[in-house]
Design an enzyme around this catalytic site. Structure first.
Site, PDB file in Angstrom:
ATOM      1  N   SER A 106       6.342   2.628  -1.102  1.00 21.57           N
ATOM      2  CA  SER A 106       6.071   2.742   0.328  1.00 21.57           C
ATOM      3  C   SER A 106       5.342   1.522   0.863  1.00 21.57           C
ATOM      4  O   SER A 106       5.364   1.279   2.070  1.00 21.57           O
ATOM      5  CB  SER A 106       5.184   3.963   0.587  1.00 21.57           C
ATOM      6  OG  SER A 106       5.799   5.135   0.131  1.00 21.57           O
ATOM      7  N   HIS A 127      13.800   1.769   0.269  1.00 19.40           N
ATOM      8  CA  HIS A 127      12.767   2.748   0.603  1.00 19.40           C
ATOM      9  C   HIS A 127      13.348   3.894   1.421  1.00 19.40           C
ATOM     10  O   HIS A 127      13.627   3.754   2.608  1.00 19.40           O
ATOM     11  CB  HIS A 127      11.643   2.031   1.383  1.00 19.40           C
ATOM     12  CG  HIS A 127      10.500   2.900   1.739  1.00 19.40           C
ATOM     13  ND1 HIS A 127       9.734   2.713   2.859  1.00 19.40           N
ATOM     14  CD2 HIS A 127       9.979   4.000   1.120  1.00 19.40           C
ATOM     15  CE1 HIS A 127       8.796   3.637   2.918  1.00 19.40           C
ATOM     16  NE2 HIS A 127       8.925   4.421   1.885  1.00 19.40           N
ATOM     17  N   GLU A 139      14.656   1.624   4.454  1.00 21.63           N
ATOM     18  CA  GLU A 139      14.212   0.236   4.619  1.00 21.63           C
ATOM     19  C   GLU A 139      14.655  -0.540   3.371  1.00 21.63           C
ATOM     20  O   GLU A 139      14.318  -0.138   2.253  1.00 21.63           O
ATOM     21  CB  GLU A 139      12.684   0.166   4.756  1.00 21.63           C
ATOM     22  CG  GLU A 139      12.173   0.718   6.085  1.00 21.63           C
ATOM     23  CD  GLU A 139      10.643   0.703   6.186  1.00 21.63           C
ATOM     24  OE1 GLU A 139      10.144   0.579   7.304  1.00 21.63           O
ATOM     25  OE2 GLU A 139       9.945   0.840   5.159  1.00 21.63           O
ATOM     26  N   ASN A 177       5.570   2.433   7.600  1.00 23.07           N
ATOM     27  CA  ASN A 177       4.219   2.824   7.173  1.00 23.07           C
ATOM     28  C   ASN A 177       3.139   1.891   7.734  1.00 23.07           C
ATOM     29  O   ASN A 177       2.006   2.332   7.957  1.00 23.07           O
ATOM     30  CB  ASN A 177       4.139   2.917   5.652  1.00 23.07           C
ATOM     31  CG  ASN A 177       4.868   4.160   5.156  1.00 23.07           C
ATOM     32  OD1 ASN A 177       4.971   5.153   5.882  1.00 23.07           O
ATOM     33  ND2 ASN A 177       5.395   4.118   3.946  1.00 23.07           N
TER      34      ASN A 177
HETATM   35  N1  LIG Z   1       5.815  11.112  -0.551  1.00 21.29           N
HETATM   36  C1  LIG Z   1       6.504  10.472   0.367  1.00 21.29           C
HETATM   37  O1  LIG Z   1       6.583  10.915   1.522  1.00 21.29           O
HETATM   38  C2  LIG Z   1       7.221   9.181   0.029  1.00 21.29           C
HETATM   39  C3  LIG Z   1       8.162   8.672   0.933  1.00 21.29           C
HETATM   40  C4  LIG Z   1       8.838   7.483   0.614  1.00 21.29           C
HETATM   41  C5  LIG Z   1       8.557   6.822  -0.567  1.00 21.29           C
HETATM   42  N2  LIG Z   1       7.621   7.346  -1.423  1.00 21.29           N
HETATM   43  C6  LIG Z   1       7.360   6.607  -2.663  1.00 21.29           C
HETATM   44  O2  LIG Z   1       8.034   7.264  -3.720  1.00 21.29           O
HETATM   45  C7  LIG Z   1       7.305   7.079  -4.942  1.00 21.29           C
HETATM   46  C8  LIG Z   1       6.973   8.438  -5.540  1.00 21.29           C
HETATM   47  O3  LIG Z   1       6.224   9.168  -4.592  1.00 21.29           O
HETATM   48  P1  LIG Z   1       6.162  10.767  -4.598  1.00 21.29           P
HETATM   49  O4  LIG Z   1       5.552  11.162  -3.309  1.00 21.29           O
HETATM   50  O5  LIG Z   1       7.480  11.321  -5.013  1.00 21.29           O
HETATM   51  O6  LIG Z   1       5.071  10.961  -5.754  1.00 21.29           O
HETATM   52  P2  LIG Z   1       4.798  12.231  -6.683  1.00 21.29           P
HETATM   53  O7  LIG Z   1       3.357  12.116  -7.084  1.00 21.29           O
HETATM   54  O8  LIG Z   1       5.262  13.481  -6.021  1.00 21.29           O
HETATM   55  O9  LIG Z   1       5.769  11.970  -7.919  1.00 21.29           O
HETATM   56  C9  LIG Z   1       5.599  10.851  -8.753  1.00 21.29           C
HETATM   57  C10 LIG Z   1       6.289  11.171 -10.067  1.00 21.29           C
HETATM   58  O10 LIG Z   1       6.196  10.015 -10.886  1.00 21.29           O
HETATM   59  C11 LIG Z   1       5.918  10.454 -12.212  1.00 21.29           C
HETATM   60  N3  LIG Z   1       5.328   9.318 -12.912  1.00 21.29           N
HETATM   61  C12 LIG Z   1       4.075   8.846 -12.812  1.00 21.29           C
HETATM   62  N4  LIG Z   1       3.917   7.760 -13.598  1.00 21.29           N
HETATM   63  C13 LIG Z   1       5.120   7.535 -14.185  1.00 21.29           C
HETATM   64  C14 LIG Z   1       5.599   6.568 -15.092  1.00 21.29           C
HETATM   65  N5  LIG Z   1       4.808   5.611 -15.551  1.00 21.29           N
HETATM   66  N6  LIG Z   1       6.898   6.654 -15.484  1.00 21.29           N
HETATM   67  C15 LIG Z   1       7.706   7.629 -15.013  1.00 21.29           C
HETATM   68  N7  LIG Z   1       7.296   8.581 -14.158  1.00 21.29           N
HETATM   69  C16 LIG Z   1       6.024   8.527 -13.741  1.00 21.29           C
HETATM   70  C17 LIG Z   1       5.000  11.636 -12.042  1.00 21.29           C
HETATM   71  O11 LIG Z   1       5.011  12.455 -13.183  1.00 21.29           O
HETATM   72  C18 LIG Z   1       5.642  12.326 -10.845  1.00 21.29           C
HETATM   73  O12 LIG Z   1       6.674  13.206 -11.234  1.00 21.29           O
HETATM   74  C19 LIG Z   1       6.070   6.253  -4.591  1.00 21.29           C
HETATM   75  O13 LIG Z   1       6.330   4.901  -4.813  1.00 21.29           O
HETATM   76  C20 LIG Z   1       5.903   6.538  -3.091  1.00 21.29           C
HETATM   77  O14 LIG Z   1       5.222   5.516  -2.408  1.00 21.29           O
HETATM   78  C21 LIG Z   1       6.962   8.511  -1.170  1.00 21.29           C
END
Ligand SMILES: NC(=O)c1ccc[n+]([C@@H]2O[C@H](COP(=O)([O-])OP(=O)(O)OC[C@H]3O[C@@H](n4cnc5c(N)ncnc54)[C@H](O)[C@@H]3O)[C@@H](O)[C@H]2O)c1
Length: 271
Positions: A106, A127, A139, A177
């Site tokens: 993000s 993204h 994005e 963001n």
């Molecule tokens: N939450 C949102 O609204 C959103 C929107 C767009 C992008 N993102 C991006 O998506 C990514 C994930 O966010 P999320 O909200 O799904 O997070 P989350 O915390 O819900 O999930 C993250 C996952 O990654 C796993 N994980 C952690 N370390 C790891 C590793 N070293 N190897 C493999 N898996 C690993 C965790 O077990 C978990 O299942 C981030 O980069 C975030 O910025 C999030």
């Protein structure tokens, strides 16, 4: 985010290999996908045969080696630069030489991930927004190291997924963001100052600005830990006080109240 992106990619005809660190996590993601598809069939949004075909296109694994033949790998692990850099180095040694490696970050600097690989020209950001199946925007983030071909492939992939790709430079927060998080952070500050209740602030921003959800419902959806990581990365990049996370947000994260994913954040979700 990972399961939503897998659903979008499979629904648009791509073969998807979903990699999680544990078998249990991989199975949980597949169960989530099956539940989402079943709901779509139930609501008449997708015929049962089509839902079955989408499910068939997704396999789950715990082995990075099974990504060897992928044309594109999109990581969506925790928003932590060290974790992402380690993963990119591993992906670089596990994938065929022409695989494009992308991140769903993000806010974090994509060039840092690119430089953890021996193929920085083949790394970019793709993204997606939350929830990925519902949100139109993607994005496409261009680090200074990326080739035009890499960016063009990412744009084509997003379009093939039925999304609207918008290209953006590799600056913290990209477009959405960078503009959204000062608003969300200032909403928490307003709550902390006792200007109004969270319900009042959410109702005001929905009714007064036509937003589909208020700032606290949105923070809970994004995840408060992810939101804090986003604000920290934005503050690191710009040193703008609007990006300095408000103490209340930090305290909620410290207490493990992370939003919908823990069933408790600004609101409760177990009822
Ligand atoms: N939450 C949102 O609204 C959103 C929107 C767009 C992008 N993102 C991006 O998506 C990514 C994930 O966010 P999320 O909200 O799904 O997070 P989350 O915390 O819900 O999930 C993250 C996952 O990654 C796993 N994980 C952690 N370390 C790891 C590793 N070293 N190897 C493999 N898996 C690993 C965790 O077990 C978990 O299942 C981030 O980069 C975030 O910025 C999030």
């Amino acid at each position: 985010m990972g399961s939503g992106i897998a659903e979008v990619a499979a629904a648009s005809g791509h073969q998807v290999v979903l990699r999680s660190r544990s078998q249990q996590a991989a199975e949980a993601v597949l169960a989530g996908l099956e539940k989402s598809l079943a709901k779509q069939v139930e609501k008449g949004k997708r015929p049962a045969e089509e839902a079955a075909a989408v499910r068939e296109r997704v396999t789950a694994t715990t082995h990075l080696g099974e990504l060897v033949d992928a044309d594109l790998v999109l990581e969506s692990v925790v928003e932590d630069l060290a974790a992402k850099k380690d993963l990119f180095a591993e992906l670089d040694s596990n994938c065929k030489p022409d695989t494009i490696l992308a991140t769903n970050t993000s806010t974090l600097a994509v060039v840092e991930m690119a430089m953890s690989t021996g193929r920085p020209d083949q790394v970019c950001g793709i993204h997606f927004f939350n929830p990925a199946p519902a949100m139109a925007l993607v994005e496409v983030v261009r680090p200074i190291t990326a080739s035009d071909d890499t960016v063009a492939t990412a744009v084509s992939f997003a379009a093939a997924c039925g999304k609207e790709p918008v290209e953006v430079k590799d600056q913290a927060g990209f477009i959405v963001n960078a503009l959204l998080f000062p608003y969300l952070n200032n909403a928490v500050r307003m709550l902390e100052q006792g200007v109004a209740t969270k319900e009042g602030i959410d109702a005001a921003m929905k009714g007064g600005c036509g937003f589909p959800m208020g700032p606290f419902a949105l923070l809970d959806l994004v995840g408060l830990d992810t939101s804090l990581a986003i604000l920290n990365a934005l503050y690191d990049e710009y040193r703008d006080p609007n990006y300095a996370a408000v103490p209340l947000l930090r305290r909620l994260v410290s207490s493990g109240q992370l939003g919908r994913k823990t069933k408790k954040g600004f609101y409760d979700y177990d009822r």
